[in-house]
Design an enzyme around this catalytic site. Structure first.
Site, PDB file in Angstrom:
ATOM      1  N   LYS A 152      -8.197  14.069   4.558  1.00  0.00           N
ATOM      2  CA  LYS A 152      -7.309  13.053   4.649  1.00  0.00           C
ATOM      3  C   LYS A 152      -6.222  13.309   5.681  1.00  0.00           C
ATOM      4  O   LYS A 152      -6.103  14.223   6.443  1.00  0.00           O
ATOM      5  CB  LYS A 152      -6.365  12.898   3.206  1.00  0.00           C
ATOM      6  CG  LYS A 152      -5.826  14.008   2.478  1.00  0.00           C
ATOM      7  CD  LYS A 152      -5.298  14.002   1.253  1.00  0.00           C
ATOM      8  CE  LYS A 152      -6.082  14.222   0.148  1.00  0.00           C
ATOM      9  NZ  LYS A 152      -6.188  12.657  -0.494  1.00  0.00           N
ATOM     10  N   ARG A 153      -5.344  12.127   5.992  1.00  0.00           N
ATOM     11  CA  ARG A 153      -4.276  12.205   6.853  1.00  0.00           C
ATOM     12  C   ARG A 153      -3.493  13.459   6.410  1.00  0.00           C
ATOM     13  O   ARG A 153      -3.310  13.712   5.217  1.00  0.00           O
ATOM     14  CB  ARG A 153      -3.601  10.936   6.840  1.00  0.00           C
ATOM     15  CG  ARG A 153      -4.152   9.851   7.539  1.00  0.00           C
ATOM     16  CD  ARG A 153      -4.507  10.501   9.235  1.00  0.00           C
ATOM     17  NE  ARG A 153      -3.044  10.499  10.003  1.00  0.00           N
ATOM     18  CZ  ARG A 153      -2.943   9.535  10.788  1.00  0.00           C
ATOM     19  NH1 ARG A 153      -3.827   8.546  11.002  1.00  0.00           N
ATOM     20  NH2 ARG A 153      -1.738   9.452  11.340  1.00  0.00           N
ATOM     21  N   THR A 157      -8.501   6.869  -1.860  1.00  0.00           N
ATOM     22  CA  THR A 157      -9.700   6.406  -2.055  1.00  0.00           C
ATOM     23  C   THR A 157     -10.749   7.330  -1.685  1.00  0.00           C
ATOM     24  O   THR A 157     -11.890   7.354  -2.128  1.00  0.00           O
ATOM     25  CB  THR A 157     -10.153   5.117  -0.802  1.00  0.00           C
ATOM     26  OG1 THR A 157      -9.474   5.551   0.143  1.00  0.00           O
ATOM     27  CG2 THR A 157      -9.310   3.857  -1.476  1.00  0.00           C
ATOM     28  N   LYS A 217       1.194  14.437   0.927  1.00  0.00           N
ATOM     29  CA  LYS A 217      -0.238  14.788   0.319  1.00  0.00           C
ATOM     30  C   LYS A 217      -0.203  16.555   0.274  1.00  0.00           C
ATOM     31  O   LYS A 217      -1.298  16.882  -0.404  1.00  0.00           O
ATOM     32  CB  LYS A 217      -1.164  14.292   1.677  1.00  0.00           C
ATOM     33  CG  LYS A 217      -1.316  12.834   1.619  1.00  0.00           C
ATOM     34  CD  LYS A 217      -2.269  12.507   2.567  1.00  0.00           C
ATOM     35  CE  LYS A 217      -2.255  10.997   2.967  1.00  0.00           C
ATOM     36  NZ  LYS A 217      -2.988  10.212   2.072  1.00  0.00           N
ATOM     37  N   HIS A 225       0.892  -1.207   0.107  1.00  0.00           N
ATOM     38  CA  HIS A 225       0.011  -0.119   0.031  1.00  0.00           C
ATOM     39  C   HIS A 225       0.807   1.256  -0.028  1.00  0.00           C
ATOM     40  O   HIS A 225       0.271   2.293   0.178  1.00  0.00           O
ATOM     41  CB  HIS A 225      -0.913   0.004   1.267  1.00  0.00           C
ATOM     42  CG  HIS A 225      -2.135  -0.935   1.164  1.00  0.00           C
ATOM     43  ND1 HIS A 225      -3.329  -0.805   0.651  1.00  0.00           N
ATOM     44  CD2 HIS A 225      -2.146  -2.258   1.616  1.00  0.00           C
ATOM     45  CE1 HIS A 225      -3.990  -1.687   0.722  1.00  0.00           C
ATOM     46  NE2 HIS A 225      -3.165  -2.793   1.436  1.00  0.00           N
TER      47      HIS A 225
END
Ligand code: NBG
Length: 852
Positions: free
Chosen positions: A585-586, A693, A591, A394
């Site tokens: 998101k985290r 996702t 990111k 992942h």
């Protein structure tokens, strides 16, 4: 599709409860005992009576004094009875047919609230609404009482939960195995703009979904040493003399499929001491030692570790992983024994998937169980093991590749280290034979890393011990075989494949977006819920102005729901007419939430320079948790809240810009957020987000994406069409080249005056009451190192946002694009993904369940 439920049987008068004086509302619905099967009936009347019954007998509450939470518990128990009924038939059928079972091993299952989802999957949402209304309760309010089980960090754990939903819906025999953490992912509060972590006592109010199975337990050994012996027949065998033994007990949660009777199991293990009171110790005065041992054992399943945390204590984590893996494999062997199957049939009965490397010790543990405890020869045990396991990777982030220091590993799992040495010796011999003289390759591929302190490489163990290895998006799988696992791909190319992630349309469309669900049902029928490609049929409606206006109205209503939530939970007022630009998101540097902030500050700066500037009014919405020990991620949160405070309080800009950080992003509030968003921010540095996702959840709910060519964004763009996707930034290959050539962020600063001004503004204390120190680490890091190329993508990102502004000015065009995002999102259903896993890797066909 309709539920294949038997008509409610007539109640046995002997079991029929006597009239209860506290039940005041039954008369109002004309309840007749003959109508009701309290445990399994699917009518409003039956459900209502079941709720009353549970309120009375399970909870001991008088209706008058009962709170919404009491009603939540009572309804949950009533629903659980119905699940339980299906679960019994399901287990019996799987058992009778000796089906192969998909066993999904995952350290995380981020289920989210269960009640709403179970109502949807049972098809009794409106029935429940009626039943609760009869009892004077509002179903929505009751649903909000649920404390969600946050047994995961983010995408990986949520993916596992989506896959359980799809497995049950696709009628595949499956069991999820994991850990029953007493404390899930921490609750996040924002105090003075900073993240504060609070323990998540999710079990505080009781968990109506789980069923304790105290009779299902296994012993797990830890520490100690091994003894090697030869018996009189010349057989060599090894005995592990552990230092400590703990007991793992099963807690089962039913996982109901949608519109089918299949109800699978999520089995979570909880640790306890072998004996809760060691009377021997007590008698000899060592009572406190016995209590201490008990407490130590119980800490194993005490808390979920936040990922991305560099400061995390390692030992307990390895113990957690081994603990749940050992219990799970023993459980599978036990089921085999119970069915009278020989262990050599293990791989034909159990397909075991390793969800990342967290459960990868399973490879060595299955070998140990087979060789040491079942006396299977090594070669045969190895064939069974490799035929059993599949491994999903992942992440490509090097720090997330688990590696355990050898001394630690030796201390906790001495026998497993020996087994790993043996696997490694045989494996390296194979590599040597294929690539003679290539010593560098051997060193790279060894299960034992020797760079720096020696360590066990868990990803290598997982690959060597599995017959199938996959990444989670096309790009990620490609990069995996070209970089991190290239040597393994050279050796065994046939083992590698891609399985692009998916999300469940039940939770993230049907449940989260009831307005859209009704529109889809009305236009398409309800087949889309189990066949998301059906949405395609809606495509012509994108050109229908009436439909578009309905679509807009829906979005507006969803935005209003979110506006109310944000007002209550973040104290910021938003206008649902504005563009909702969202990144949830985290929080992580890769990111790039800070790239998003740089854009906001750019707009702020432009407006300050030129107050008459025309821009589309936007609400920037953020949410996500930072690992407690990840200082830079926490500073990014602080930057967001600081910028929010300044902008929201400045009348010169707050009529066109607002910024909000929604605290405690979790599954529950995510369900409110996804349907309310216009623009989805998927802006990771290319080559770093394995899949994503959230990007899929936004797309299905009609948000347009601004994104890099990273993870599943690539496939989302392909599906929706380049003209309906806002692309910017360097590609993965360009990122790699920039780094290779010695990327200099200062160069970006020097050549871009606006970027310079923006960074100066942040450094000047404009957003921090004159404090020029607080954001210095962040700004310095960007200017001098910028490991995730934020500055390299800045100009392109800002330019792309300008294009977005222009499209937003044309609501008809925007709406058309929004509709196309939803209707072309069918590929991103977890049903598609699970079908691929079941058919291509696990060989687990569907099994129909009848309720007789
Ligand atoms: C995460 C990736 C995401 C991906 C999910 C689910 C880990 C280790 N990886 O990009 O970062 O969507 O897994 O596959 O949590």
């Amino acid at each position: 599709m309709s539920l294949d439920t038997a008509p409610d049987p007539a109640p046995d008068p002997a079991l029929d409860p006597a009239p209860d004086p506290t039940r005041t509302t039954t008369d109002t619905v004309g309840l007749r005992p003959a109508d009701v099967d309290m445990r399994t009936g699917m009518t409003a009347v039956a459900l209502q009576q079941a709720v009353q019954d549970h309120l009375h007998y399970s909870l001991g509450r008088l209706p008058l004094g009962a709170s919404a939470h009491d009603y939540y518990m009572a309804l949950a128990f009533a629903v659980r009875d119905r699940l339980q009924h299906r679960w019994m038939y399901t287990s019996q059928t799987y058992f009778d047919l000796n089906t192969k079972v998909a066993c999904y091993l995952s350290a995380e299952f981020l289920l989210g609230p269960q009640l709403g989802n179970n109502l949807v999957n049972l098809g009794i949402e409106s029935v429940a609404r009626t039943a609760m209304a009869e009892l004077g309760q509002d179903l929505e309010e009751v649903l909000w009482c649920e404390e969600e089980p946050g047994l995961g960090n983010g995408g990986l754990g949520r993916l596992a939960a989506c896959y359980l939903d799809s497995l049950a819906t696709l009628q595949r025999p499956a069991i999820g195995y994991g850990i029953r953490y007493e404390f899930g992912i921490f609750d996040q509060e924002i105090r003075d703009g900073w993240q504060v972590e609070l323990t998540d006592k999710w079990l505080r109010g009781g968990n109506p979904w789980e069923i304790a199975k105290p009779e299902i337990y296994y012993y797990v050994s830890l520490g100690g040493h091994t003894e090697h012996q030869c018996d009189e027949l010349g057989h060599y065998w090894v005995r592990w003399i552990p230092h400590q033994v703990v007991k793992g007990t099963a807690f089962d949660t039913p996982i109901q499929g949608y519109a089918v009777n299949n109800c699978n199991t999520l089995r979570l293990w909880s640790a306890e001491a072998v004996e809760s009171f060691d009377f021997q110790a007590f008698n000899t005065g060592d009572y406190y030692q016995a209590v201490a041992d008990k407490m130590r054992s119980e800490t194993i399943t005490k808390v979920l570790y936040p990922n991305d945390d560099p400061t995390v204590g390692k030992q307990l984590r390895l113990i957690q992983q081994y603990f749940f893996v050992s219990c799970s494999l023993q459980d599978m062997l036990h089921l085999l024994d119970y069915e009278g199957e020989p262990v050599r049939r293990f791989a034909e009965r159990c397909a075991v998937q390793l969800n990342d490397t967290h459960p990868s010790i399973a490879v060595a543990e299955l070998m140990r169980l087979l060789v040491d405890e079942r006396y299977v020869g090594w070669d045969e045990a190895w064939d069974i093991t490799r035929a059993t396991f599949g491994y999903t990777n992942h992440t490509l982030m090097p720090e997330a590749f688990e590696a355990w220091p050898l001394p630690l590993f030796q201390q906790i799992l001495p026998r497993h280290l020996e087994i790993i040495y043996e696997i490694n010796a045989r494996f390296l011999a194979e590599v040597r034979a294929r690539f003679p003289g290539d010593e560098a390759r051997l060193a790279r591929m060894s299960l034992i890393g020797e760079k720096g302190a020696k360590h066990v490489r868990m990803a290598h163990l997982a690959v060597v011990g599995s017959h199938a290895v996959n990444g989670v998006s096309a790009l990620h799988s490609k990069l995996l075989t070209a970089s991190a696992l290239k040597d393994f791909h050279d050796l065994w190319p046939e083992r590698f494949s891609n399985k692009t992630n998916g999300v469940t349309p039940r939770r993230f469309l049907a449940l989260a977006n009831p307005g859209l669900r009704a529109l889809l049902d009305r236009t398409l029928g309800d087949g889309w819920v189990v066949d998301l490609e059906e949405l395609r049929r809606l495509e012509p409606f994108a050109d229908d102005a009436g439909f578009r206006s309905e679509w807009r109205a829906l979005k507006l209503a969803n935005k209003q729901r979110l506006v109310d939530y944000i007002h209550t939970h973040a104290g910021v007022e938003l206008d649902p007419g504005w563009m909702f630009d969202t990144q949830v998101k985290r929080i992580h540097e890769y990111k790039r939430q800070h790239l998003n902030v740089l854009h906001i500050v750019t707009l702020y700066h432009r407006l300050k320079q030129n107050p008459a500037l025309e821009i589309a009014p936007r609400a920037f919405i953020f949410g996500g948790k930072a690992a407690p020990g990840y200082a830079m991620a926490k500073l990014i949160i602080r930057l967001i809240t600081a910028v929010a405070q300044t902008i929201n309080g400045d009348p010169q800009v707050n009529t066109r810009l607002r910024v909000v950080f929604v605290p405690n992003f979790n599954v529950q509030n995510a369900q409110l957020i996804y349907p309310a968003v216009d623009l989805s921010e998927q802006i990771s540095t290319a080559g770093h987000e394995a899949s994503g996702t959230g990007n899929m959840k936004f797309m299905l709910n009609g948000a347009l994406t601004i994104g890099t060519l990273d993870g599943a964004n690539v496939e989302i763009r392909e599906a929706v069409g380049a003209e309906n996707f806002f692309l910017f930034g360097l590609t993965a290959a360009e990122v790699e080249r920039a780094r290779y050539e010695g990327y200099r962020p200062m160069h970006q600063v020097e050549s871009n005056a606006e970027l310079r001004a923006v960074l100066e503004l942040i450094g000047s204390g404009r957003f921090s009451h004159g404090d020029t120190e607080v954001f210095r680490p962040l700004v310095d890091n960007l200017i001098h190192s910028d490991p995730f190329l934020v500055l390299a993508d800045y100009a392109d990102y800002v330019a792309c946002q300008e294009r977005i502004d222009a499209v937003w000015q044309d609501p008809e065009r925007w709406t058309r694009m929004s509709i196309l995002n939803t209707v072309r999102g069918g590929k991103f259903s977890s049903d598609r993904a699970i079908r691929e896993y079941c058919d291509e890797l696990w060989n687990v066909p569907p099994v129909q369940i009848r309720l007789d």
